[in-house]
Design an enzyme around this catalytic site. Structure first.
Site, short mmCIF file in Angstrom:
data_model
loop_
_atom_site.label_atom_id
_atom_site.label_comp_id
_atom_site.label_asym_id
_atom_site.label_seq_id
_atom_site.Cartn_x
_atom_site.Cartn_y
_atom_site.Cartn_z
N HIS A 179 0.84 -1.19 0.00
CA HIS A 179 0.00 0.00 0.00
C HIS A 179 0.88 1.24 0.00
O HIS A 179 1.84 1.33 0.75
CB HIS A 179 -0.90 0.02 1.24
CG HIS A 179 -1.73 1.26 1.33
ND1 HIS A 179 -2.91 1.41 0.61
CD2 HIS A 179 -1.55 2.42 1.99
CE1 HIS A 179 -3.40 2.60 0.86
NE2 HIS A 179 -2.60 3.25 1.68
N ASP A 233 -15.16 2.53 8.31
CA ASP A 233 -14.11 3.46 7.90
C ASP A 233 -14.64 4.48 6.90
O ASP A 233 -14.32 5.66 6.98
CB ASP A 233 -12.92 2.70 7.29
CG ASP A 233 -11.92 3.67 6.67
OD1 ASP A 233 -11.34 4.48 7.43
OD2 ASP A 233 -11.73 3.65 5.44
N ARG A 244 -14.68 12.74 9.24
CA ARG A 244 -13.40 13.41 9.54
C ARG A 244 -13.15 14.55 8.55
O ARG A 244 -12.63 15.60 8.91
CB ARG A 244 -12.24 12.41 9.48
CG ARG A 244 -12.19 11.48 10.68
CD ARG A 244 -11.29 10.29 10.44
NE ARG A 244 -9.94 10.68 10.08
CZ ARG A 244 -9.10 9.93 9.37
NH1 ARG A 244 -9.47 8.74 8.93
NH2 ARG A 244 -7.90 10.37 9.09
N LYS A 277 -8.52 -1.30 5.93
CA LYS A 277 -8.81 -1.68 4.55
C LYS A 277 -7.88 -2.80 4.07
O LYS A 277 -8.30 -3.71 3.36
CB LYS A 277 -8.70 -0.45 3.64
CG LYS A 277 -9.93 0.46 3.79
CD LYS A 277 -9.81 1.75 3.01
CE LYS A 277 -8.98 2.75 3.75
NZ LYS A 277 -9.38 4.15 3.58
N SER A 307 -7.38 3.64 9.73
CA SER A 307 -8.18 3.67 8.51
C SER A 307 -7.49 2.87 7.40
O SER A 307 -8.10 1.98 6.77
CB SER A 307 -8.36 5.14 8.09
OG SER A 307 -8.81 5.26 6.77
#
Ligand code: URA
Ligand code: CA
Length: 432
Positions: free
Chosen positions: A82, A161, A168, A187, A183
């Site tokens: 990621h 999320d 947010r 995922k 967060s």
């Protein structure tokens, strides 16, 4: 249990219990806890932070709020990578076939989304015929056979999320390291990977503008991963300028092919070897990061990585001839050159603004409704620290429109030529 008591507890900087965190996330996902109470909680977390144990519970409560992908039909250790997001980041297109060439399963789930360019899926679709509409069982079979496949995002992953991130966004609580870390990790964990490699970007084109915050974010995510039994490593890499030379969709596919041949830009190659080493090591394809690094270089030099790219493209309906003939990729109608108006050295590039210069050509989506133009984008001929003479070409613009004055102005404003040479560090730190 009452949400108001939990808000007061976090406001006073106490540690929430696993039961309290579960109650809060389940209640919010179900709609039983209103936005105004969750907003107050998010602000309390923003100011007081969370301990590792709380973060583990928060992350897993978000994972359990929706579907979880089961990759158990795929053999081997499934390692996912990621990136926290940069400009012209071509790493996934290189890493997937490169790592798969060493027998590590790459079961990639990818989305589209907004940004300077399309996502990995959009980029791959610039290859004629390539598609990601694959059934789940076919996906697993493909990965078992070829060690690589990419599928579109399916299922209802981490709805908690999604809802919290949207809240947010409008309550001034995006920039909280515990909230960002949980967060992102929720995922990744819901998508079923056994191990996770994180590329945390730092600099003008990144979410994190300074090293200290990037380090804390990376360490927090690594701790979360480990606390829930997912081996996790992170690289902190520079994003003060776009990565590689190409920013665009088809252009980045070409750049990835060049890199798999060993002819890619230095920075992109180095970052792919660093992230790839972590993926191969965690995927049990090597006993050390150094050994993994050597094996990856061998896969490039022997042609195995490029061959894997062909197998991958063909398996998903794409024309594999594109790999040997990148001129078969979509080509833009016009080219324009932006030249240096003085001599000197490239002093700075605002990565984010250069990304926007590519997006307004059609390389990326400004809104969900925007149409992508896969052929357009930018080619950078100079990077920070490079010497330039007056009149040297700094950037080639690939466009399908005749008027590119907005892009040109943005590039001129955001590429600064100064008097002194300088070095830029690409890999700031490895966190494991
Ligand atoms: N990206 C995410 O997915 N979540 C955040 O909170 C920030 C960036
Ligand atoms: Ca690039």
């Amino acid at each position: 249990m009452r949400m108001i008591d939990l808000i007061a507890k976090k406001r006073d900087n106490h540690v929430l219990t696993p039961e309290e965190i579960k109650f809060m996330i389940e209640g919010y996902t179900a709609g039983d806890i209103p936005d105004y109470q969750m907003s107050a909680m998010l602000m309390a977390i923003y100011f007081n932070g969370m301990e590792t144990e709380e973060l583990k519970e928060l992350t897993m409560a978000m994972v359990e709020s929706g579907d979880q992908i089961d990759l158990s039909a795929i053999e081997g250790v499934k390692v996912d990578k990621h990136s926290t997001g940069g400009v012209g980041d071509t790493t996934t297109l290189v890493l997937a076939p490169l790592v798969a060439a060493l027998g590590i399963p790459v079961a990639k789930m990818s989305g589209r989304g907004l940004g300077h360019t399309g996502g990995t899926l959009d980029k791959l679709e610039s290859i004629e015929g390539f598609h990601i509409e694959i059934e789940e069982d076919e996906f697993a079979e493909m990965v078992n056979k070829n060690k690589i496949a990419v599928i579109g995002q399916t299922g209802n992953l981490t709805p908690a999320d999604k809802a919290i991130y949207a809240l947010r966004d409008v309550t001034g609580t995006v920039q909280s390291i515990p909230l960002i870390a949980s967060s992102i990790m929720s995922k990744k964990i819901a998508s079923g990977s056994d191990a996770i490699v994180l590329d945390v970007k730092v600099g003008s084109g990144a979410f994190m503008k300074d090293i200290k915050h990037a380090e804390t974010l990376a360490q927090t995510m690594v701790n979360i991963g480990k606390s829930v039994g997912r081996q996790t490593m992170a690289v902190i890499s520079d994003m003060n300028q776009p990565l590689g030379r190409m920013i665009g969709n088809a252009l980045e596919v070409k750049e990835a092919i060049d890199t798999l041949k060993g002819e890619g830009p230095e920075d992109l190659t180095e970052l792919c070897l660093t992230l790839g080493s972590q993926m191969v090591y965690l995927g049990k394809g090597a006993n050390s990061l150094e050994e993994a690094h050597e094996k990856l270089i061998d896969a490039i030099q022997s042609g195995a990585a490029l061959e894997k790219m062909k197998v991958f493209v063909e398996a998903q309906g794409g024309n594999p001839d594109v790999i040997d003939h990148p001129e078969l990729l979509p080509q833009a109608r016009y080219q324009f050159e932006v030249k240096a108006d003085r001599e000197g050295y490239i002093e700075s590039m605002n990565a984010n603004e250069i990304g926007i210069a590519a997006m307004i050509l059609g390389a990326g989506r400004a809104t969900k409704e925007s149409e992508l133009d896969l052929a357009v984008g930018l080619e950078l001929h100079k990077k920070i620290g490079n010497p330039v003479a007056k009149g040297d070409v700094l950037v080639t613009i690939y466009a399908d429109q005749e008027d590119v004055s907005e892009t040109i102005n943005k590039l001129i404003e955001n590429i600064v030529i100064g008097d002194h040479p300088q070095d830029i560090t690409l890999i700031h730190e490895i966190i494991q």
